[in-house]
Design a protein around this motif. Structure first.
Motif, short mmCIF file in Angstrom:
data_model
loop_
_atom_site.label_atom_id
_atom_site.label_comp_id
_atom_site.label_asym_id
_atom_site.label_seq_id
_atom_site.Cartn_x
_atom_site.Cartn_y
_atom_site.Cartn_z
N GLU A 403 -47.73 51.99 -31.63
CA GLU A 403 -46.63 51.33 -30.93
C GLU A 403 -47.24 50.33 -29.95
O GLU A 403 -48.44 50.38 -29.66
CB GLU A 403 -45.77 52.35 -30.17
N ASP A 404 -46.41 49.42 -29.44
CA ASP A 404 -46.92 48.41 -28.50
C ASP A 404 -47.52 49.07 -27.27
O ASP A 404 -47.00 50.08 -26.76
CB ASP A 404 -45.79 47.48 -28.06
N CYS A 405 -48.61 48.52 -26.77
CA CYS A 405 -49.28 49.02 -25.58
C CYS A 405 -48.34 48.92 -24.38
O CYS A 405 -47.71 47.88 -24.16
CB CYS A 405 -50.55 48.20 -25.33
N SER A 406 -48.24 50.00 -23.62
CA SER A 406 -47.34 50.01 -22.46
C SER A 406 -47.89 49.21 -21.29
O SER A 406 -47.20 48.96 -20.32
CB SER A 406 -47.09 51.46 -22.02
N PHE A 409 -47.91 45.34 -23.34
CA PHE A 409 -46.65 45.15 -24.07
C PHE A 409 -46.84 44.38 -25.38
O PHE A 409 -46.05 43.51 -25.74
CB PHE A 409 -45.61 44.45 -23.19
N ASN A 480 -49.62 49.68 -13.26
CA ASN A 480 -50.09 48.82 -14.34
C ASN A 480 -51.04 47.79 -13.72
O ASN A 480 -50.76 47.28 -12.63
CB ASN A 480 -48.84 48.12 -14.94
#
Length: 489
Positions: A403-406, A409, A480
């Motif tokens: 899935e897309d990296c959090s 993104f 982040n």
């Protein structure tokens, strides 16, 4: 050619690897909680017609509505499929009940692609109840064998006293089979289609009418072709189920089945886990020292070929030629392994010799000819790029497993700490002008705060003097790396 099929079964998922002479060629994964939809037949309802796109959305009871184009609509009593220039409104309207079959799994935000041209499969045959066409798989290129199979099918239909309605395609696996096998498949398909038809007539809402076999069953049905030496299954329960299935429908395959009971995991033993991890990375090394960079985007896949550490023994042109030859074979395997489809652009290293370019093109053609997915190589573009297409019917390995990296993104890159520091300075300037307060506190990730205290400390001091306010810094460890806050104190 020596092929093995390895089947790893757990309660959560089933994984199948096709290994050719020790090299993994294909990996199929089916998770219990989200089995693929291709081949499933549904009773559905048209929920929206889009005349401008000559298409409609159909509710089949899935999370997202499915999509059908006018060319996917079968016209009974006509020439088959509707034409792309026909009006979609001539065939469907909102609220209409339709029986459809999934041709493409949902991809990303898109729903499944469906058709009203239905078919069900057995080991040797595909039955098309709405058609009268009889064909033979294009993989069988011997003209005499094609004629024999068509006559065999006609004899089987006559022997089973079946109705003339319906069309058939003889699958690749039918090569060399006899009348008994064809008759057994005809009986199986007749029973299967009768059951699907009954369910379709009774259906009053969107519901599943027919689901294809589980992955390990489909694997044996579709991939146990001549050249496969053995099929290893690491689950006793699945091995017993496959043995029972093969004894009834495919007795010639029964002897290939083996139960693997070793202590070491089957995929570890054959290096499949390592291949799986490698297939999720951008960089693929070549034995010569060169490498490929594979980037998958929504629009297309790009593959860049580089010489890397390979310097060759004679001259640069020979080095480039050998790297490109090796890359052509490797990229064909990677496309299958990663299940990449759609438009594919390959940037081989520029070659001056015309004969070298032809040989690389022939090598790529030959390697892609072994790929069961339909593909087309359109040649070299004006910019020296090789353009290809490969049929896409299911999600790629990356889409299935990742899935897309959090943090980034899905961009694949992050702003540097220096960039974030300068964004913080600009935000402090805006806040200092807008609010009356004595102190501003910066909350940011460790790397950003470290830079503000070190390389940017003089700039922080100058900024404090310029705005006439104190600036304090605090680390937010869960932040982040690109995120920061300015708090007014």
């Amino acid at each position: 050619m020596s092929e093995e099929i390895l089947v790893n079964v757990t309660p959560m998922e089933t994984r199948v690897a096709v290994v050719d002479n020790g090299a993994t060629q294909d990996i199929h994964i089916e998770r219990t909680a989200s089995r693929g939809m291709v081949g499933n037949i549904y009773a559905g309802k048209v929920v929206r017609v889009l005349p401008g796109m000559q298409a409609a959305f159909v509710d089949i009871g899935a999370e997202r509505t499915s999509f059908i184009h006018v060319s996917d609509i079968f016209v009974s009593g006509g020439d088959g499929r509707a034409q792309g220039s026909d009006a979609i409104g001539d065939y469907v309207h909102e609220g209409k009940k339709v029986i459809v079959q999934v041709t493409k799994d949902p991809l990303g935000s898109k729903g499944a692609r469906v058709t009203t041209e239905l078919s069900v499969s057995s080991r040797y045959l595909v039955f098309m109840p709405q058609s009268n066409h009889v064909g033979v798989s294009q993989q069988i290129d011997d003209a005499a064998e094609r004629d024999r199979l068509q006559q065999l099918l006609a004899d089987g239909i006559a022997a089973e006293e079946m109705d003339a309605g319906g069309g058939y395609i003889l699958r690749t696996a039918a090569e060399g089979v006899g009348l008994d096998e064809v008759r057994a498949d005809l009986r199986f398909l007749k029973r299967l289609w009768s059951a699907v038809s009954r369910r379709g007539k009774k259906a009053r809402k969107a519901e599943l009418l027919y689901s294809d076999l589980a992955l390990h069953m489909r694997t044996v049905r579709d991939l146990a072709r001549p050249g496969v030496e053995r099929i290893l299954i690491d689950s006793r329960e699945s091995y017993n189920a496959l043995t029972e299935f093969c004894n009834e429908y495919m007795p010639e395959v029964s002897d290939l089945l083996e139960h693997y009971s070793g202590e070491r995991p089957l995929f570890d033993l054959h290096g499949i886990e390592e291949e799986l991890q490698g297939a999720l990375g951008r960089k693929v090394g070549l034995k010569s020292g060169g490498y490929l960079i594979i980037d998958q985007t929504e629009a297309m896949t790009t593959i860049d070929v580089n010489t890397g550490s390979f310097v060759g023994r004679r001259n640069l042109e020979e080095t480039i030629f050998k790297t490109n030859l090796e890359a052509a074979t490797m990229l064909a395997r990677q496309l299958r392994l990663r299940n990449l489809g759609g438009i594919i652009i390959v940037d081989f290293i520029d070659m001056q010799d015309e004969e070298h370019r032809r040989q690389v093109h022939r090598t790529l053609d030959k390697a892609m000819a072994r790929d069961p997915a339909r593909n087309k190589i359109t040649g070299v573009s004006e910019l020296g790029l090789v353009e290809m297409t490969r049929k896409r019917t299911r999600e790629s390995l990356e889409q299935l497993l990742c899935e897309d990296c959090s943090v980034c993104f899905g961009r694949g890159v992050l702003k540097t700490a220096e960039t974030i520091c300068y964004e913080i300075f600009r935000e402090i300037m805006r806040d200092a002008r807008a609010y009356e307060n004595d102190t501003l506190m910066v909350l940011a990730a460790q790397g950003v705060i470290d830079r503000l205290l070190d390389e940017e400390s003089a700039n922080v001091a100058d900024l404090e003097e310029f705005i006439g306010k104190a600036i304090s810094l605090r680390v937010e460890p869960d932040n982040n790396p690109e995120h920061f806050d300015i708090v007014l104190l």
